[in-house]
Design a protein around this motif. Sequence first.
Motif, PDB file in Angstrom:
ATOM      1  N   GLY A 102       0.829  -1.191   0.000  1.00  0.00           N
ATOM      2  CA  GLY A 102       0.000   0.000   0.000  1.00  0.00           C
ATOM      3  C   GLY A 102       0.865   1.244   0.000  1.00  0.00           C
ATOM      4  O   GLY A 102       2.104   1.156   0.019  1.00  0.00           O
ATOM      5  N   LYS A 103       0.249   2.389  -0.008  1.00  0.00           N
ATOM      6  CA  LYS A 103       0.995   3.636  -0.020  1.00  0.00           C
ATOM      7  C   LYS A 103       1.805   3.807   1.259  1.00  0.00           C
ATOM      8  O   LYS A 103       2.905   4.380   1.244  1.00  0.00           O
ATOM      9  N   VAL A 104       1.284   3.272   2.378  1.00  0.00           N
ATOM     10  CA  VAL A 104       1.939   3.452   3.676  1.00  0.00           C
ATOM     11  C   VAL A 104       2.402   2.124   4.277  1.00  0.00           C
ATOM     12  O   VAL A 104       3.509   2.038   4.823  1.00  0.00           O
ATOM     13  N   HIS A 105       1.592   1.083   4.159  1.00  0.00           N
ATOM     14  CA  HIS A 105       1.879  -0.188   4.829  1.00  0.00           C
ATOM     15  C   HIS A 105       1.965  -1.335   3.828  1.00  0.00           C
ATOM     16  O   HIS A 105       1.353  -1.274   2.749  1.00  0.00           O
ATOM     17  N   THR A 106       2.705  -2.386   4.215  1.00  0.00           N
ATOM     18  CA  THR A 106       2.913  -3.539   3.341  1.00  0.00           C
ATOM     19  C   THR A 106       2.573  -4.828   4.076  1.00  0.00           C
ATOM     20  O   THR A 106       3.007  -5.034   5.215  1.00  0.00           O
ATOM     21  N   ALA A 107       1.812  -5.684   3.422  1.00  0.00           N
ATOM     22  CA  ALA A 107       1.579  -7.045   3.914  1.00  0.00           C
ATOM     23  C   ALA A 107       2.669  -7.917   3.318  1.00  0.00           C
ATOM     24  O   ALA A 107       2.677  -8.188   2.111  1.00  0.00           O
ATOM     25  N   ILE A 108       3.606  -8.340   4.137  1.00  0.00           N
ATOM     26  CA  ILE A 108       4.760  -9.079   3.634  1.00  0.00           C
ATOM     27  C   ILE A 108       4.416 -10.548   3.439  1.00  0.00           C
ATOM     28  O   ILE A 108       3.459 -11.075   4.023  1.00  0.00           O
ATOM     29  N   SER A 109       5.218 -11.216   2.593  1.00  0.00           N
ATOM     30  CA  SER A 109       5.074 -12.641   2.344  1.00  0.00           C
ATOM     31  C   SER A 109       6.263 -13.361   2.946  1.00  0.00           C
ATOM     32  O   SER A 109       7.415 -12.950   2.745  1.00  0.00           O
ATOM     33  N   THR A 110       6.005 -14.428   3.711  1.00  0.00           N
ATOM     34  CA  THR A 110       7.075 -15.181   4.362  1.00  0.00           C
ATOM     35  C   THR A 110       6.921 -16.672   4.063  1.00  0.00           C
ATOM     36  O   THR A 110       5.835 -17.141   3.730  1.00  0.00           O
ATOM     37  N   PRO A 111       8.010 -17.461   4.182  1.00  0.00           N
ATOM     38  CA  PRO A 111       7.978 -18.874   3.808  1.00  0.00           C
ATOM     39  C   PRO A 111       7.104 -19.710   4.741  1.00  0.00           C
ATOM     40  O   PRO A 111       6.849 -19.336   5.898  1.00  0.00           O
ATOM     41  N   GLN A 288      -6.310  -6.720   0.686  1.00  0.00           N
ATOM     42  CA  GLN A 288      -6.103  -5.668  -0.302  1.00  0.00           C
ATOM     43  C   GLN A 288      -6.807  -4.385   0.133  1.00  0.00           C
ATOM     44  O   GLN A 288      -6.248  -3.289   0.062  1.00  0.00           O
ATOM     45  N   ARG A 289      -8.035  -4.520   0.606  1.00  0.00           N
ATOM     46  CA  ARG A 289      -8.788  -3.359   1.063  1.00  0.00           C
ATOM     47  C   ARG A 289      -8.137  -2.726   2.292  1.00  0.00           C
ATOM     48  O   ARG A 289      -8.133  -1.492   2.446  1.00  0.00           O
ATOM     49  N   MET A 290      -7.588  -3.555   3.174  1.00  0.00           N
ATOM     50  CA  MET A 290      -6.951  -3.043   4.375  1.00  0.00           C
ATOM     51  C   MET A 290      -5.672  -2.275   4.059  1.00  0.00           C
ATOM     52  O   MET A 290      -5.455  -1.168   4.567  1.00  0.00           O
ATOM     53  N   PHE A 291      -4.798  -2.871   3.237  1.00  0.00           N
ATOM     54  CA  PHE A 291      -3.467  -2.295   3.030  1.00  0.00           C
ATOM     55  C   PHE A 291      -3.433  -1.226   1.942  1.00  0.00           C
ATOM     56  O   PHE A 291      -2.672  -0.258   2.041  1.00  0.00           O
ATOM     57  N   VAL A 292      -4.234  -1.387   0.900  1.00  0.00           N
ATOM     58  CA  VAL A 292      -4.269  -0.404  -0.180  1.00  0.00           C
ATOM     59  C   VAL A 292      -5.312   0.670   0.093  1.00  0.00           C
ATOM     60  O   VAL A 292      -5.108   1.842  -0.178  1.00  0.00           O
ATOM     61  N   GLY A 293      -6.432   0.230   0.685  1.00  0.00           N
ATOM     62  CA  GLY A 293      -7.506   1.152   1.007  1.00  0.00           C
ATOM     63  C   GLY A 293      -8.672   1.035   0.051  1.00  0.00           C
ATOM     64  O   GLY A 293      -8.541   0.543  -1.067  1.00  0.00           O
ATOM     65  N   ASN A 294      -9.816   1.448   0.513  1.00  0.00           N
ATOM     66  CA  ASN A 294     -11.024   1.474  -0.311  1.00  0.00           C
ATOM     67  C   ASN A 294     -11.821   2.733   0.043  1.00  0.00           C
ATOM     68  O   ASN A 294     -12.534   2.735   1.035  1.00  0.00           O
TER      69      ASN A 294
END
Length: 328
Positions: A102-111, A288-294
Amino acid sequence: MATRPKMGGSGRVPIEPQRVDAPLTQSATFLVLTINDKDDPDAVKTVRSTVAKTDDLTKNVAFRDLQASFACTVGVGSEAWDQITNGLPRPAELHPFRKIEGKVHTAISTPGDLLFHIRADRRDLCFEFERQLMDLLGDTVTVVDETVGFRYFDVRDLLGFVDGTANPVGPAVDESIIVTQDEDAGSVGGSYVVVQKYVHDLKAWRALSTEQQEAVIGRTKLDNIELDDAPEGKQAAHKTLATIEGEDGQEYSILRDNMPFGNPGAKEFGTYFIGYSSRLWVIEKMLQRMFVGNPPGLHDRILDFSRPLTGTTFFVPAAGVLAGLDSD
């Protein structure tokens, strides 16, 4: 610890899911593992055999206190699916957790190749199951994350709000979390599951007034009453952004079994998010809605106080599929 029988799409084939809908408990362990060498046949065989014995391990531990609601759910990650299942059909939506920037926050991917969601009303039963499990797996796996959660007062998170209010109940549970014949014939009785480990900035959170906190969450803090949605185009509350509707306007639910975790001495306070669904896209759209926004740019304000440390996706095969992995 047997679950009730499920039926495949037409109602002709009995399908028994894993204990995805096990009752909320006082304690839980979330164990995410990777296989050290997926090209080593002996290592993969050990992992596959251990996973297939999960029900036997569960019975062995659960028998020590039949009133403790002990259960364990096993999820398999995308990158280990072929090896662990020995080439069973891949679930239609299964893929690694997709990073969301997102513009401010990122949902990271981990193994994560395996998830063991272990829960009971007694911490010692969770401990004993994990001990026996890791003895069997030996050095074939590496622990990516091990989080011990606990039930906090009246099912609240460490932010002070009731967690899981939107969970489906009754017949809606199966409709929300169990894959049917019509959805994916090769994965009937299974569920997708996404896990994220969030840590909270409680000092910053507590600096907000109760009214400001309630505006972020979208519910009252004391009695958990839902607040009105913000006008369209304005900053939406967490409960609104986490509500997913399809193109036809139908609302889709997921089953959360979130748990607080923490260590006050280390100033660690968090929530372990775990969401089960028969449709992975529902959870992905929620994130997606949480991190990118709606609309985009207006992210979920809870992320200003809660940061994800992990993000992994798994598929939970039906119990019979799991038990049959060691039959070759």
